[in-house]
Write a protein that holds these residues in place. Sequence first.
Motif, PDB file in Angstrom:
ATOM      1  N   VAL A  72       0.843  -1.197   0.000  1.00  0.00           N
ATOM      2  CA  VAL A  72       0.000   0.000   0.000  1.00  0.00           C
ATOM      3  C   VAL A  72       0.876   1.245   0.000  1.00  0.00           C
ATOM      4  CG1 VAL A  72      -1.808   1.273   1.207  1.00  0.00           C
ATOM      5  CG2 VAL A  72      -1.826  -1.239   1.224  1.00  0.00           C
ATOM      6  N   TYR A  73       0.692   2.081  -1.013  1.00  0.00           N
ATOM      7  CA  TYR A  73       1.460   3.322  -1.159  1.00  0.00           C
ATOM      8  C   TYR A  73       0.536   4.523  -0.971  1.00  0.00           C
ATOM      9  CZ  TYR A  73       5.061   0.408  -3.344  1.00  0.00           C
ATOM     10  OH  TYR A  73       6.005  -0.557  -3.593  1.00  0.00           O
ATOM     11  N   ARG A  74       0.980   5.458  -0.211  1.00  0.00           N
ATOM     12  CA  ARG A  74       0.275   6.731  -0.039  1.00  0.00           C
ATOM     13  C   ARG A  74       1.140   7.809  -0.688  1.00  0.00           C
ATOM     14  NH1 ARG A  74       1.004  10.724   4.064  1.00  0.00           N
ATOM     15  NH2 ARG A  74      -0.854  11.999   4.453  1.00  0.00           N
ATOM     16  N   ALA A  75       0.644   8.387  -1.778  1.00  0.00           N
ATOM     17  CA  ALA A  75       1.413   9.384  -2.531  1.00  0.00           C
ATOM     18  C   ALA A  75       2.806   8.845  -2.855  1.00  0.00           C
ATOM     19  CB  ALA A  75       1.495  10.702  -1.760  1.00  0.00           C
TER      20      ALA A  75
ATOM     21  N   ARG B 192       4.617   6.737  -1.340  1.00  0.00           N
ATOM     22  CA  ARG B 192       5.408   6.322  -0.172  1.00  0.00           C
ATOM     23  C   ARG B 192       4.821   5.029   0.358  1.00  0.00           C
ATOM     24  NH1 ARG B 192       5.849   5.209   5.638  1.00  0.00           N
ATOM     25  NH2 ARG B 192       6.945   6.927   6.653  1.00  0.00           N
ATOM     26  N   LEU B 193       5.650   3.985   0.527  1.00  0.00           N
ATOM     27  CA  LEU B 193       5.160   2.682   0.986  1.00  0.00           C
ATOM     28  C   LEU B 193       4.767   2.759   2.460  1.00  0.00           C
ATOM     29  CD1 LEU B 193       4.645  -0.272   0.274  1.00  0.00           C
ATOM     30  CD2 LEU B 193       7.033  -0.768   0.819  1.00  0.00           C
ATOM     31  N   ILE B 194       3.536   2.380   2.752  1.00  0.00           N
ATOM     32  CA  ILE B 194       3.010   2.439   4.115  1.00  0.00           C
ATOM     33  C   ILE B 194       3.065   1.077   4.792  1.00  0.00           C
ATOM     34  CG2 ILE B 194       0.972   2.936   5.528  1.00  0.00           C
ATOM     35  CD1 ILE B 194       2.220   5.417   4.337  1.00  0.00           C
ATOM     36  N   THR B 195       2.535   0.067   4.120  1.00  0.00           N
ATOM     37  CA  THR B 195       2.490  -1.271   4.708  1.00  0.00           C
ATOM     38  C   THR B 195       2.583  -2.309   3.599  1.00  0.00           C
ATOM     39  OG1 THR B 195       1.199  -2.761   6.139  1.00  0.00           O
ATOM     40  CG2 THR B 195      -0.043  -1.322   4.653  1.00  0.00           C
ATOM     41  N   TRP B 196       3.093  -3.491   3.942  1.00  0.00           N
ATOM     42  CA  TRP B 196       3.290  -4.527   2.924  1.00  0.00           C
ATOM     43  C   TRP B 196       3.354  -5.901   3.610  1.00  0.00           C
ATOM     44  CZ3 TRP B 196       6.853  -1.087   4.714  1.00  0.00           C
ATOM     45  CH2 TRP B 196       8.006  -1.586   5.308  1.00  0.00           C
ATOM     46  N   GLY B 197       3.255  -6.949   2.779  1.00  0.00           N
ATOM     47  CA  GLY B 197       3.391  -8.309   3.293  1.00  0.00           C
ATOM     48  C   GLY B 197       2.149  -8.847   3.970  1.00  0.00           C
ATOM     49  N   SER B 198       0.960  -8.333   3.603  1.00  0.00           N
ATOM     50  CA  SER B 198      -0.292  -8.823   4.192  1.00  0.00           C
ATOM     51  C   SER B 198      -1.360  -8.877   3.117  1.00  0.00           C
ATOM     52  CB  SER B 198      -0.747  -7.893   5.323  1.00  0.00           C
ATOM     53  OG  SER B 198      -2.077  -8.196   5.716  1.00  0.00           O
TER      54      SER B 198
END
Length: 497
Positions: free
Chosen positions: A286-289, A291-297
Amino acid sequence: MNGVTCTPDPNLLESMRSVGYSLNTAVADIVDNSIAARAQRVSIRYFDYGENPYIAIIDDGDGMDERETINAMKLAGSSPSRERKANDLGRFGLGLKTASLSQARSLLLCSVKDGRQTTLRWDLDHVAAVRDWELEALDERQTDLALPAKVRELMPSTHGTCVLWQNLDRLETMAGDSLRDMDQAMSELSDYLGLVFHRFTYPYPDDGTPKIELTVNGMPVPKRDPFLTENLATQPQRLQRIPGTEATLCGYTLPYQNKLTTEDRRLLGLTSEKGHTLFDTQGFYVYRAHRLITWGSWYRLLPRKDGTKLSRVRVDIPNSMDAEWTLDIKKSQATPPKAIRDAMKRYVSKLATPSRKTQKWRGRKTSEQPEARIWDVISDREGTFRYEINRDNPYIRNFIAALSDKQRRDFAEMMKILAVAFPYDDMQSRLSGDQASEEPDLADEEIRGMARDMWLFCSQCKGQSPEDFVDSFKDKEPFSLCKNGEDVLLEVTYDQR
């Protein structure tokens, strides 16, 4: 009705230290501010031998004047509900303070705009001593004394900002107080920043974001690409916009792990450690603008399993959707709303198929007929399976036919032993750790003797023609495991005509 002003006690600053930042998420929060300030270079420095411990983040962004610097040091200096620029990575107006004080007892902010310098400092020991919300204001001489020599060398002259952390009590507790401990922590930080900001340090062609230079003690953060977009074997899916929103989904299926080069593994950041394997890193990114916010789910929309470990989905959301995604203060967690979860679920249900196909099909020319392979998979009841030597394979079948009765009994016993001793646990352990297996590939000379012996038996004992012989064996193991297997079969039949 009369109101009562209830001013927070200065001890609130101490309480704010326990929001839950790690070193990695804290530094990333400061880098967010640098990017929002249109920085082209962001330098992270930390102490060396003979220096008092510190961490500094210096950028060449727009910088701030005195009013802006004071506002930046206020708690919640900006409202999370106000409209932000598309590249603004801020959210609550708390990040600079909470991130910094989670790691250190002293936060110094020095900013230069139009050649004029402003320096302010939150020092928890000073606040405790005066029992008041008192920011320290430093003049140029005091600033020079406060900044470590290597940080002064990097300070911008016309525009830019420096965030300096000192008295690193929390960081020393978590990471250790030796320089070796700090080197290890900062190495892990560099890897983390390389992934989180990879679309700024190495933007994708369609991102439209300016490239930034991000370094840790003068060394660029590593290049990362969790989707291997430049690898021709990666299978990208069609970009899909989530109806009614500005969010988009784009799926990727990585090449089979045996096809991953050393460079591919470096770009993916793969290691054998937990959390850094293909299995652990599958899921939504998940990228916000950008920028990677969260990953691996997979957000419980899909079970995490070996069959989908090559699957990744890039989710791009604008900062205008922060409220819907319940983005946290650290900007390290985001939860999709139901409407978006439903769209994500429909998307991933189709994505899992290419991942399974990629793992099943690895480019070998072996026929899909049941007798083609030497090892046969036997599916038992209750979902278990086992491997046995495939007696219907032409090579095995004709090999057994050429044996005496006693030799056949001995060979049958040997096949049972090989099947029972098959190293399932070891294989599972190595594959789950993304250890690549050597691709089966027999050299011409290795199969020429097999082909010659098999041709003699099939032609003399079974009366098989050269054409039938080649057709029977060319796409069956072991001959299909040789790049020139069919040519070798043709050669041996031609030599003995």
